[in-house]
Scaffold this motif. Structure first.
Motif, PDB file in Angstrom:
ATOM      1  N   LEU A   1       0.954  -2.523  -7.864  1.00 36.02           N
ATOM      2  CA  LEU A   1       0.373  -1.276  -7.386  1.00 36.02           C
ATOM      3  C   LEU A   1      -0.412  -1.553  -6.113  1.00 36.02           C
ATOM      4  O   LEU A   1      -1.283  -2.430  -6.101  1.00 36.02           O
ATOM      5  N   ILE A   2      -0.089  -0.821  -5.069  1.00 37.01           N
ATOM      6  CA  ILE A   2      -0.795  -0.988  -3.795  1.00 37.01           C
ATOM      7  C   ILE A   2      -1.619   0.260  -3.519  1.00 37.01           C
ATOM      8  O   ILE A   2      -1.095   1.381  -3.512  1.00 37.01           O
ATOM      9  N   ASP A   3      -2.901   0.058  -3.315  1.00 33.00           N
ATOM     10  CA  ASP A   3      -3.808   1.138  -2.960  1.00 33.00           C
ATOM     11  C   ASP A   3      -3.880   1.198  -1.439  1.00 33.00           C
ATOM     12  O   ASP A   3      -4.466   0.322  -0.805  1.00 33.00           O
ATOM     13  N   GLY A   4      -3.260   2.228  -0.865  1.00 34.33           N
ATOM     14  CA  GLY A   4      -3.251   2.384   0.585  1.00 34.33           C
ATOM     15  C   GLY A   4      -4.285   3.366   1.081  1.00 34.33           C
ATOM     16  O   GLY A   4      -4.185   3.860   2.212  1.00 34.33           O
ATOM     17  N   ASP A   5      -5.267   3.654   0.261  1.00 23.74           N
ATOM     18  CA  ASP A   5      -6.308   4.632   0.588  1.00 23.74           C
ATOM     19  C   ASP A   5      -7.635   3.900   0.727  1.00 23.74           C
ATOM     20  O   ASP A   5      -7.983   3.056  -0.109  1.00 23.74           O
ATOM     21  N   ARG A   6      -8.393   4.200   1.757  1.00 25.97           N
ATOM     22  CA  ARG A   6      -9.669   3.514   1.990  1.00 25.97           C
ATOM     23  C   ARG A   6     -10.666   3.728   0.863  1.00 25.97           C
ATOM     24  O   ARG A   6     -11.567   2.920   0.653  1.00 25.97           O
ATOM     25  N   GLN A   7     -10.539   4.828   0.120  1.00 31.56           N
ATOM     26  CA  GLN A   7     -11.464   5.080  -0.972  1.00 31.56           C
ATOM     27  C   GLN A   7     -11.298   4.072  -2.110  1.00 31.56           C
ATOM     28  O   GLN A   7     -12.244   3.815  -2.862  1.00 31.56           O
ATOM     29  N   GLY A   8     -10.097   3.527  -2.254  1.00 29.30           N
ATOM     30  CA  GLY A   8      -9.880   2.464  -3.240  1.00 29.30           C
ATOM     31  C   GLY A   8      -9.944   2.903  -4.684  1.00 29.30           C
ATOM     32  O   GLY A   8     -10.233   2.095  -5.579  1.00 29.30           O
ATOM     33  N   THR A   9      -9.627   4.163  -4.960  1.00 26.32           N
ATOM     34  CA  THR A   9      -9.748   4.675  -6.330  1.00 26.32           C
ATOM     35  C   THR A   9      -8.741   4.026  -7.271  1.00 26.32           C
ATOM     36  O   THR A   9      -9.065   3.690  -8.416  1.00 26.32           O
TER      37      THR A   9
ATOM     38  N   ASP B   1       9.119  -3.358  -9.369  1.00 21.73           N
ATOM     39  CA  ASP B   1       8.689  -2.078  -8.802  1.00 21.73           C
ATOM     40  C   ASP B   1       7.413  -2.265  -8.013  1.00 21.73           C
ATOM     41  O   ASP B   1       6.492  -2.966  -8.464  1.00 21.73           O
ATOM     42  N   ILE B   2       7.369  -1.630  -6.848  1.00 19.61           N
ATOM     43  CA  ILE B   2       6.144  -1.555  -6.068  1.00 19.61           C
ATOM     44  C   ILE B   2       5.777  -0.084  -5.957  1.00 19.61           C
ATOM     45  O   ILE B   2       6.573   0.725  -5.481  1.00 19.61           O
ATOM     46  N   ILE B   3       4.589   0.262  -6.428  1.00 19.26           N
ATOM     47  CA  ILE B   3       4.112   1.635  -6.384  1.00 19.26           C
ATOM     48  C   ILE B   3       2.974   1.697  -5.370  1.00 19.26           C
ATOM     49  O   ILE B   3       1.992   0.951  -5.487  1.00 19.26           O
ATOM     50  N   ILE B   4       3.106   2.572  -4.382  1.00 18.87           N
ATOM     51  CA  ILE B   4       2.105   2.688  -3.328  1.00 18.87           C
ATOM     52  C   ILE B   4       1.397   4.034  -3.438  1.00 18.87           C
ATOM     53  O   ILE B   4       2.042   5.081  -3.490  1.00 18.87           O
ATOM     54  N   ASP B   5       0.088   3.982  -3.470  1.00 14.71           N
ATOM     55  CA  ASP B   5      -0.734   5.186  -3.428  1.00 14.71           C
ATOM     56  C   ASP B   5      -1.225   5.340  -1.990  1.00 14.71           C
ATOM     57  O   ASP B   5      -2.037   4.543  -1.518  1.00 14.71           O
ATOM     58  N   ALA B   6      -0.714   6.339  -1.276  1.00 14.15           N
ATOM     59  CA  ALA B   6      -1.046   6.465   0.144  1.00 14.15           C
ATOM     60  C   ALA B   6      -1.267   7.927   0.510  1.00 14.15           C
ATOM     61  O   ALA B   6      -0.629   8.819  -0.026  1.00 14.15           O
TER      62      ALA B   6
ATOM     63  N   GLY C   1       2.557  10.009  -2.131  1.00 10.99           N
ATOM     64  CA  GLY C   1       1.778  10.301  -0.935  1.00 10.99           C
ATOM     65  C   GLY C   1       1.768  11.760  -0.539  1.00 10.99           C
ATOM     66  O   GLY C   1       2.694  12.513  -0.846  1.00 10.99           O
ATOM     67  N   ASN C   2       0.700  12.124   0.146  1.00 13.35           N
ATOM     68  CA  ASN C   2       0.553  13.461   0.698  1.00 13.35           C
ATOM     69  C   ASN C   2      -0.590  13.408   1.690  1.00 13.35           C
ATOM     70  O   ASN C   2      -1.609  12.751   1.428  1.00 13.35           O
ATOM     71  N   THR C   3      -0.449  14.086   2.821  1.00 12.24           N
ATOM     72  CA  THR C   3      -1.554  14.144   3.775  1.00 12.24           C
ATOM     73  C   THR C   3      -2.684  15.013   3.256  1.00 12.24           C
ATOM     74  O   THR C   3      -3.812  14.920   3.730  1.00 12.24           O
TER      75      THR C   3
END
Length: 216
Positions: free
Chosen positions: A34-42, A83-88, A6-8
Motif C-alpha cells: 500500500l502506497i500513501d501518496g497523500d501528504r496527510q499520511g492517513t 498487488d500495489i494499491i496507491i492512495d493518491a 484517486g480523485n482530485t
C-alpha cells in the motif's frame, strides 16, 4: 496489478477505500504493498496502527507524496508484489499524475453530491493526459458514501451524471455510507476483520474487489 484509488476532490473516502482494498487483498493471500501518496499520511497511519496491534496479515506500506519519488520506487520494486494499491489525490498532485502513468487500474470514488460529480471533469482531463502518453489505463468510477436508502434520488442522479463521462466506466455497485468502513479503517482493519461484522459492508467491498480484479 497496480491500482490507484484517486480523485482530485477531497472528502470522497478514497483513503478508506484504498485501505480496505489493500487489506482485503492481503486476506485473500496476495502480497500487497500500500502506497500513501497523500501528504496527510492517513493511509500510512492506519497501517501503522495495524502493525502496532500485530494484526495478521501484515501490510507493507510506504508514503511517497512526491511524484518522482513515487514513480522511481514503484519502478524499482513492482515485481516484488502481487498487488500495489496507491492512495493518491485530494488535489491535482505530482503523486497522482505519476500514479496514473504507472497504474493498470484507476478507481475514482465519488460521493452523491453535485459538486463531487462536477469535480470529475478534472479527473477526466488528467486521464486524457495520461492516456496520451501510455496505453492500457482502465478507469472506473464508483459511488462511495452512497445514501443508505435503496431509492435515493441523490444516488440515482449522481449515477446518471457520472455514467455520461466517457473517460470512466461506471461500476453500478455503490459503497454505502456505513460506520463499519470508517471504524475498521481507523483501526487498521478490514470490515471483514471486525469483531462484530457488518455483513452488508463486507458484501459491498467483496463485490467491488471481485469486479476490479476479475475474481470469479
Amino acid at each position: 496489478m497496480i491500482l490507484t484509488v484517486g480523485n482530485t476532490k477531497g472528502g470522497v473516502g478514497k483513503t478508506t477505500l484504498a485501505v480496505q482494498i489493500a487489506i482485503f487483498r492481503a486476506l485473500q493471500g496476495r502480497d500487497v504493498w500500500l502506497i500513501d501518496g497523500d501528504r496527510q499520511g492517513t493511509a500510512a497511519s492506519a497501517i501503522s496502527i495495524r502493525t502496532e496491534a500485530k494484526q495478521s496479515p501484515g501490510i507493507a506500506c510506504a508514503q511517497y507524496a512526491d511524484g518522482p519519488t513515487l514513480r522511481g520506487q514503484i519502478q524499482q520494486q513492482k515485481n516484488k508484489w502481487d498487488d500495489i494499491i496507491i492512495d493518491a489525490g485530494g488535489r491535482d498532485s505530482t503523486a497522482l499524475r505519476a500514479s496514473l502513468i504507472l497504474s493498470d487500474i484507476l478507481l475514482v470514488p465519488f460521493a452523491p453530491r453535485s459538486y463531487d460529480v462536477w469535480a470529475l471533469d478534472d479527473m477526466a482531463k488528467l486521464i486524457d493526459e495520461a492516456r496520451s502518453v501510455r496505453d492500457g489505463l482502465n478507469c472506473f468510477a464508483v459511488m462511495n458514501q452512497a445514501d443508505p436508502g435503496l431509492h435515493s434520488s441523490d444516488n440515482s442522479e449522481a449515477a446518471s451524471a457520472v455514467s455520461e463521462v466517457k473517460q470512466f466506466q461506471y461500476l453500478d455497485m455503490p459503497i454505502r455510507r456505513r460506520k463499519a468502513f470508517s471504524n475498521a479503517s481507523g483501526a487498521g482493519l478490514s470490515v471483514a476483520e471486525m469483531p462484530i461484522k457488518d455483513a452488508k459492508a463486507c458484501k459491498e467491498l467483496e463485490k467491488l474487489i471481485g469486479s476490479l480484479f476479475n475474481i470469479k
